[in-house]
Structures are given as structure tokens and as C-alpha cells.
Design an enzyme around this catalytic site. Structure first.
Site, PDB file in Angstrom:
ATOM      1  N   HIS A  52       0.818  -1.221   0.000  1.00  0.00           N
ATOM      2  CA  HIS A  52       0.000   0.000   0.000  1.00  0.00           C
ATOM      3  C   HIS A  52       0.849   1.266   0.000  1.00  0.00           C
ATOM      4  O   HIS A  52       0.310   2.376  -0.053  1.00  0.00           O
ATOM      5  CB  HIS A  52      -0.975   0.010   1.192  1.00  0.00           C
ATOM      6  CG  HIS A  52      -0.349   0.256   2.534  1.00  0.00           C
ATOM      7  ND1 HIS A  52       0.048  -0.762   3.371  1.00  0.00           N
ATOM      8  CD2 HIS A  52      -0.070   1.417   3.184  1.00  0.00           C
ATOM      9  CE1 HIS A  52       0.535  -0.240   4.494  1.00  0.00           C
ATOM     10  NE2 HIS A  52       0.470   1.079   4.392  1.00  0.00           N
ATOM     11  N   ASP A 107      -0.273  -7.503   1.038  1.00  0.00           N
ATOM     12  CA  ASP A 107       0.249  -6.150   1.246  1.00  0.00           C
ATOM     13  C   ASP A 107       1.768  -6.201   1.076  1.00  0.00           C
ATOM     14  O   ASP A 107       2.523  -6.055   2.024  1.00  0.00           O
ATOM     15  CB  ASP A 107      -0.127  -5.633   2.636  1.00  0.00           C
ATOM     16  CG  ASP A 107       0.073  -4.119   2.754  1.00  0.00           C
ATOM     17  OD1 ASP A 107       0.487  -3.500   1.755  1.00  0.00           O
ATOM     18  OD2 ASP A 107      -0.184  -3.570   3.847  1.00  0.00           O
ATOM     19  N   SER A 138       2.136  -3.888   7.907  1.00  0.00           N
ATOM     20  CA  SER A 138       0.965  -3.656   7.072  1.00  0.00           C
ATOM     21  C   SER A 138       0.041  -2.618   7.698  1.00  0.00           C
ATOM     22  O   SER A 138      -0.219  -1.572   7.117  1.00  0.00           O
ATOM     23  CB  SER A 138       0.200  -4.963   6.842  1.00  0.00           C
ATOM     24  OG  SER A 138      -0.994  -4.719   6.131  1.00  0.00           O
ATOM     25  N   SER A 144       4.520   1.958   8.279  1.00  0.00           N
ATOM     26  CA  SER A 144       4.160   0.969   7.264  1.00  0.00           C
ATOM     27  C   SER A 144       5.349   0.616   6.389  1.00  0.00           C
ATOM     28  O   SER A 144       6.129   1.486   5.984  1.00  0.00           O
ATOM     29  CB  SER A 144       3.044   1.507   6.368  1.00  0.00           C
ATOM     30  OG  SER A 144       1.831   1.546   7.065  1.00  0.00           O
ATOM     31  N   GLY A 153       3.187   5.847   9.038  1.00  0.00           N
ATOM     32  CA  GLY A 153       4.556   6.095   8.610  1.00  0.00           C
ATOM     33  C   GLY A 153       5.478   4.928   8.915  1.00  0.00           C
ATOM     34  O   GLY A 153       6.551   4.801   8.323  1.00  0.00           O
TER      35      GLY A 153
END
Length: 382
Positions: free
Chosen positions: A226, A254, A351, A336, A334
């Protein structure tokens, strides 16, 4: 590569008479042995790398570092005693000798007495360093010139420039006012650039957003799907262009990866956000449910918890994502894409989740091995 000398050094460099002799080890010292290596001279890691990269045996590597250590002291002593006659020095790895330039043949015996090999040269070290200092002060350097340095082995200042730019570089040197006889222009394919390390947990940017690096792979790094679709341009932690997203799947999974440009070097490291400390990644063996696990991210740094469950399906607003691992380690926006580790084993990339690092929460990560398998990537290991 093509060389173009502004002017040849007057006369050939004359080596002072006498047979070259290897620089002596410190008085009373024996030839070092592998079993008795002094870690203060060179670590086992350095000795191993020397054998690999310089084509040396273990004993040759040990001997060389010992002789080089003595050479440093000898060079300093001769630099001081020779004064203006000191013409620079270089270590000859083929013969394990320190070669010292002198601008007067009368100084050759002094060099020999110190255990080094003398060589009569045209220019003193002070003269060559002065050329470099003058060039450093020039305000306008022509396009194509990539740098300059003192070449002590050839007793010259080398100015490197792009292919076909030799004449412009020569004019630049002439206009600088330095002694042109002391300069050699070298046309080269070198294209110097600043290099940066890819380290797990560091920030990266794309389209006005920020995510975190997962793990270094052979072509760049893995991250969350993502965090940008295929073709999205990326910038590193320092906002310098780093490459673009080359693979991305979200939702469903993801997972994604960024193919970086030549300015960035993948490292088998994860940022622990503690005074520059890092963790070295040694593999990607999957930890068991209940195992301790830690994660790194550019918002909340280094956080730990335990693995609570595997193969979880999570329903995000964008759709369902399956195959995630559930943990009780906290994370925030952030983080992620950031790294998950159990010991030194890489586990996955962040994720999403719920909660925050103030009162806690649940965080999910995309396991790493399916990412590597999907795109045929190789994890960078220490």
C-alpha cells in the site's frame, strides 16, 4: 582511459642506487602467525577480507598488516627529518616496501637507513599539496572535470576529467596558475556520485507520503504494497531520488518492492533507533507463535512484542488482506513497510493495525518469504 600529460616531468625518475629491501618489522618482533594474530593490528574480519579481495594467503595478510603498521611510523619520521626534500611516500604491496620520494639524491642514504626504498623525484610533497590547495580555491571548474588528487607513486597531481574533455581541463589547469609540469590530466569514465545505504526501518518518501524500508534485497528493498503502486517514484530518508516501485500488491496481500538506482547500496541492516545502532540480518526463518518479535519504523522507531497468530485476514477500507501475522507490538502511521525481526531473522513488513504507541495496540505484518518468492528476490544477509 586515455592519459594526456600537460608536460612530462623533466627527466626520468631516477631510483637511488641500491637493492630494494622489505621494511623491517619492529625490533624483536617475529613474523606474525595466524594463531597469535594481534587484534589491535587487524581484526579477523579485516584479515579475511584482505585474503578475499587482495588475493593473499592468511600468512601474507598477517605479514602485510604488520609491515604496513611499521611503514606508517617510518613515513612520519622521514617526513619530519627530510623536510622540504620529502617527495611523498607509497607502500608497494608487491614487495612489502615503503617507497619514499626525495628531491635530492643526497638524502637517499637517510631513507635506506630507516628501512625504506628511496626514489629521486622532481617535486616535493609540499609542492604537490600546494597545487591541490590552489586548485581547491578555484571558483569556476569546467564541466567534465571530476576531481584531482596527489599521485605519490608517479609524483604528480592527477586531474580527472570526462572523455573528450582533456583540452578544457588542460586549459583550466593553465589558467589556475599552478605549475603545469606537476599536473597530469587523465580522461576517465569515472562519474563520482554520493552513495547512500539502504537500511531497514529508515524512512522513504513517495508522492507526498512517507513509509518505511522493510529489508534490503539484491535490487533495492521490500516494503508494504500500500506504500505506492508500480512506477511510483521514491526518495530516500534524505529526500534524494532512490528509484521506483517495481512490484506492488494491495489489497489481497500487502507486499511490494522498490528497485533502487546506483546511488543506493543495500545493506543487511535494520535501524534500531538507538544512537545509530543497527541489527544485522542473517536470514528469514519464520518465528513461532508466541515468539518475541521487534519492529523498526520511521515514526515510532524500535518496538517489541510477541507473535500472537498467523495467517490472519484483515479487512481494511481498501479491501481484505490475507496471510498476515498478528502481534501486540505497537506501530503508527509512517511505520508501514518497516522491518520485523525475531533475533537476527527477518520476518516481514508492517501492514497496519489499531491503537498507537502511547497506550498500545495490535499490529499486523506481511510475512517476508512470500514477498521474496513472488518476485524472485534475494534477501541481503550479513
Amino acid at each position: 582511459m586515455r592519459n594526456r600529460s600537460l608536460a612530462r616531468i623533466a627527466g626520468a625518475l631516477v631510483a637511488a642506487a641500491g637493492t630494494a629491501t622489505a621494511l623491517a618489522l619492529p625490533a624483536g618482533a617475529d613474523t606474525p602467525s595466524p594463531d597469535g594474530a594481534d587484534a589491535t593490528v587487524a581484526s579477523p574480519e579485516m584479515l579475511s577480507a584482505m585474503q578475499r579481495d587482495l588475493g593473499l594467503t592468511e600468512q601474507e595478510a598477517l605479514t602485510r598488516v604488520a609491515v604496513e603498521a611499521t611503514a606508517v611510523e617510518t613515513e612520519d619520521e622521514l617526513r619530519a627529518s627530510l623536510g622540504p626534500a620529502f617527495g611523498g611516500a607509497h607502500f608497494d604491496g608487491d614487495t612489502n616496501t615503503l617507497v619514499v620520494g626525495v628531491t635530492s639524491a643526497a638524502k637517499a642514504d637517510e631513507v635506506r637507513a630507516a628501512g625504506a626504498t628511496p626514489e629521486v623525484v622532481a617535486f616535493s610533497a609540499d609542492t604537490l599539496d600546494g597545487v591541490v590547495s590552489t586548485l581547491n580555491e578555484t571558483s569556476e571548474v569546467p564541466d567534465g572535470v571530476t576531481g584531482w588528487y596527489v599521485d605519490t607513486a608517479d609524483n604528480t597531481v592527477v586531474v580527472t576529467t570526462a572523455l573528450g574533455s582533456g583540452e578544457a581541463a588542460a586549459d583550466f589547469v593553465a589558467e589556475s596558475g599552478v605549475n603545469a609540469d606537476a599536473v597530469t590530466v587523465v580522461e576517465s569514465t569515472e562519474q563520482p556520485r554520493t552513495l547512500y545505504d539502504i537500511i531497514g526501518g529508515d524512512a522513504y518518501y513517495f508522492g507526498g507520503s512517507r513509509c518505511s524500508v522493510g529489508f534490503s534485497v539484491s535490487v533495492g528493498y521490500v516494503t508494504a504494497g500500500h506504500c505506492g503502486g508500480v512506477g511510483t517514484a521514491t526518495q530516500g530518508y534524505n529526500r534524494v531520488s532512490s528509484g521506483q516501485v517495481a512490484g506492488s500488491v494491495f489489497p489481497g496481500s500487502d507486499m511490494g518492492y522498490v528497485r533502487t538506482n546506483a546511488n543506493w547500496t543495500p545493506r543487511p541492516l535494520v535501524n534500531r533507533y538507538s544512537g545509530g545502532a543497527t541489527v544485522t540480518v542473517s536470514g528469514s526463518n519464520e518465528a513461532a507463535v508466541g515468539a518475541s518479535i521487534c519492529r523498526s519504523g520511521s515514526t515510532t522507531g524500535w518496538r517489541c512484542g510477541t507473535v500472537q497468530a498467523k495467517n490472519q485476514t484483515v479487512f481494511y477500507a481498501q479491501g481484505a488482506v490475507s496471510g498476515l501475522t498478528r502481534t501486540n507490538a505497537c506501530a503508527e502511521g509512517g511505520d508501514s513497510g518497516g522491518s520485523w525481526l525475531s533475533g537476527s531473522q527477518a520476518q516481514g513488513v508492517t501492514s497496519g493495525g489499531s491503537g498507537n504507541c502511547t497506550w498500545g495496540g495490535t499490529t499486523y505484518f506481511q510475512p517476508l518469504n512470500p514477498i521474496l518468492s513472488r518476485w524472485g528476490l534475494s534477501l541481503t544477509r550479513g
